[in-house]
Design an enzyme around this catalytic site. Structure first.
Site, PDB file in Angstrom:
ATOM      1  N   THR A 186      22.257  66.499  74.199  1.00  0.00           N
ATOM      2  CA  THR A 186      22.979  66.526  72.924  1.00  0.00           C
ATOM      3  C   THR A 186      21.980  66.251  71.803  1.00  0.00           C
ATOM      4  OG1 THR A 186      23.393  64.176  73.089  1.00  0.00           O
ATOM      5  CG2 THR A 186      25.066  65.626  74.011  1.00  0.00           C
ATOM      6  N   GLU A 331      28.652  69.607  75.252  1.00  0.00           N
ATOM      7  CA  GLU A 331      29.441  69.068  76.360  1.00  0.00           C
ATOM      8  C   GLU A 331      30.527  70.040  76.830  1.00  0.00           C
ATOM      9  OE1 GLU A 331      28.535  67.564  73.623  1.00  0.00           O
ATOM     10  OE2 GLU A 331      28.264  65.403  73.860  1.00  0.00           O
ATOM     11  N   LYS A 440      36.850  57.051  54.183  1.00  0.00           N
ATOM     12  CA  LYS A 440      38.082  56.259  54.215  1.00  0.00           C
ATOM     13  C   LYS A 440      38.272  55.594  52.849  1.00  0.00           C
ATOM     14  CE  LYS A 440      37.657  55.896  59.100  1.00  0.00           C
ATOM     15  NZ  LYS A 440      36.488  55.627  59.920  1.00  0.00           N
ATOM     16  N   TRP A 445      42.336  59.169  54.465  1.00  0.00           N
ATOM     17  CA  TRP A 445      41.109  59.806  54.928  1.00  0.00           C
ATOM     18  C   TRP A 445      40.814  61.035  54.079  1.00  0.00           C
ATOM     19  CZ3 TRP A 445      40.504  59.976  60.998  1.00  0.00           C
ATOM     20  CH2 TRP A 445      40.540  58.662  61.479  1.00  0.00           C
TER      21      TRP A 445
END
Ligand code: AMP
Length: 543
Positions: A186, A331, A440, A445
């Site tokens: 990754t 993944e 936030k 959000w």
């Protein structure tokens, strides 16, 4: 049990090249080489050479399960290793050459390869890393004798010598389809990169599953320019899916600039190409400047980061090329969702279709997704509820190499993607943020990606990043960091005015900083970690 009476064969990666060699022997594979010239050959020749390199690997002492590393661009020799290494039961560890040096040494050592194949380009890089590479016994330079470089590296071999030594009558072995076939790390924006280990079974099912019409829609009538790197998630699996579908394959080597990409698209009459938005930005810039068109191209698949609206409009309106927006990750092999319009949406006007086209699309068979709240409860598909995106399926990781970070998979196999998303009533998923990038503000959000997409919709904004900056009253507020066209008169006030037409007041960024360029990570994504380090304590006006 009343058992089915059908044959069962292990799903082997080698079967793909065997198939292409037998049924599409004369289909071409065209590569821009690191040595310079364009190289052409056919799947038949690729099959012969893949067997030779597989045999030569045995000669170097490679055993089942051993890792073989590659540090290479997209090219025919890399393709041969895709099949020669995995097909002979060794594990292909593709290494991203854009990683920082220490990260690269970490990834090579952690993966455990004893043999490293490298393009000419990366020989100096390896020379500088040589002391840190713990277990490398052989380095093979992917070139011919004539181009072998003088180097301080020890135990260096020439790729074409190995091919000459290998026996092309090598027979592909059949073994357990769950054996590891390849590894990719990754990007590691936080902490060390983690190893994802693909199997023959997952790779084959992914290649079949991603080829379908609701997926990449590959066929033998396609000529595919494969820009997504073979060093990142197996070039979105297309290194396997292209020969599986008999597609003519065009590999760009090290040249990713607009002019070089255009040259291949045009000369090879490519019908389909796949890349991240940054590459397409360079190409469309080149097309505008040189007043060139794309008469052969039918589709571009864009993923890796969100596709800006202006890019979709430009491809579809100016060049008559359909944009297929896709989402996935290392993944997930990587394909998770692809965007194509269902029939009832095709009747909408183009402007009405646009909000749907901007979404990352629908699941394809073989991978399932869901969104959950902080307590792990599934959220409705209403297009507005957003939560943590999870995925599971035949080609989703079941755990990282050496069990690192395994808290990201729950008992039912749901893998935590780290993305935040909505899913609408038609099943179109939209990424609203990375969990750690969301802003936030006062308990609400704010999606950094939404503001970035809107900002690049301004004709003078080339690229934009939005990060959270601490605020005494609201906790966090958004800050835009943008690159504008040279000589543009756009300033903070005009950009905020432009954004205000599409954002609620509380979502509107508090400040704008213009920079010459934005930092990117090894896979072309914005490096928000760096931006947070640099601008995270920016003094917001009025704060
Ligand atoms: P990687 O594993 O390096 O391929 O990165 C995977 C991550 O890239 C995903 O978890 C997303 O955050 C991001 N990503 C991939 N495709 C898209 C897309 N089409 N739109 C927005 N983000 C994307």
């Amino acid at each position: 049990m009343f058992q089915g009476l059908m044959q069962q064969h292990s799903l082997m990666i080698s079967s793909i090249i065997e198939f292409a060699e037998r049924w599409y022997p004369n289909v071409e594979v065209v590569s821009r080489t690191t040595e310079g010239p364009i190289h052409r050959y056919t799947y038949k020749e690729m099959g012969v050479r893949a067997r030779s390199i597989a045999d030569a690997l045995q000669g170097l002492g490679v055993k089942p399960g051993d890792r073989v590393g590659t540090l290479a661009w997209n090219g025919y020799r890399h393709m041969e290793l895709y099949f020669g290494v995995s097909g002979s039961q060794a594990v292909l560890h593709t290494i991203n050459p854009r990683l920082f040096a220490e990260q690269m040494a970490y990834v090579i050592n952690h993966g455990g390869a004893n043999i490293l194949f490298t393009d000419l380009t990366f020989v100096p890089l390896l020379e500088s890393l040589a002391d840190q590479l713990e277990q490398i016994e052989h380095i093979v330079v992917m070139t011919d004798r004539e181009h072998m470089p003088a180097t301080s590296l020890s135990n260096v071999q020439c790729y074409e010598d190995l091919i000459d030594k290998g026996d092309s009558s090598y027979q592909w072995p059949e073994f357990d389809e769950n054996s590891a076939s390849s590894m990719c790390y990754t990007s590691g924006t936080t902490g060390n990169p983690k190893g994802v280990v693909y199997s023959h079974r997952s790779t084959l099912i992914h290649a079949m599953g991603s080829s379908i019409p609701n997926g990449l829609g590959l066929s033998a009538t396609d000529t595919v320019l494969l820009v997504v790197p073979q060093f990142h998630v197996n070039s979105w699996g297309v290194s396997y899916a292209a020969p599986m579908n008999g597609c003519k394959l065009v590999l760009p080597g090290p040249a990713m600039d607009g002019a070089s990409i255009y040259e291949l698209l045009d000369q090879e009459k490519c019908t389909l190409s796949l890349a991240v938005p940054t590459v397409w930005m360079m190409l469309t810039g080149y097309l505008r400047e040189s007043k060139a068109f794309l008469p052969h191209m039918k589709r571009v698949v864009i993923g890796g980061s969100a596709v800006p609206e202006a890019m979709i409009r430009s491809f579809e309106a100016d060049y008559d090329v359909q944009v297929v927006h896709a989402w996935g990750m290392t993944e997930t092999s990587p394909l998770g969702t692809l965007n194509f319009l269902m029939p009832h949406l095709q009747n909408l006007s183009y402007d009405e279709q646009m909000p749907i086209k901007l979404k990352q699309g629908k699941s394809i068979f073989g991978i399932d997704i869901r969104i959950v709240d902080d307590e792990g409860r599934s959220l409705p598909h209403d297009g507005s509820a957003f939560g943590r995106l999870q995925a599971r399926g035949h080609w989703v990781t079941s755990g990282y190499y050496k069990a690192e970070g395994d808290d990201s998979i729950d008992a039912d196999g749901w893998f935590e993607t780290g993305d935040v998303a909505t899913i609408d009533k038609d099943g179109y998923m939209m990424i609203t943020d990375r969990t750690k990038d969301v802003i936030k503000s006062g308990g609400e959000w704010i999606s950094s990606i939404e503001i970035e997409n809107l900002a690049v919709g301004h004709p003078d904004i080339i690229e934009a990043a939005v990060i959270a900056v601490p605020h005494p009253k609201w906790d966090e507020r958004p800050l835009v960091i943008a690159v504008k066209e040279p000589h543009s008169a756009v300033d903070k006030a005009t950009l905020l005015e432009f954004l205000a037409t599409n954002l609620a007041r509380w979502q509107l960024p508090d400040d704008v900083i213009f920079v010459d360029e934005l930092p990117h990570g090894a896979t072309g994504k914005l490096n928000k970690l760096k931006l947070r380090e640099r601008y995270g304590n920016h003094q917001l006006p009025g704060a």
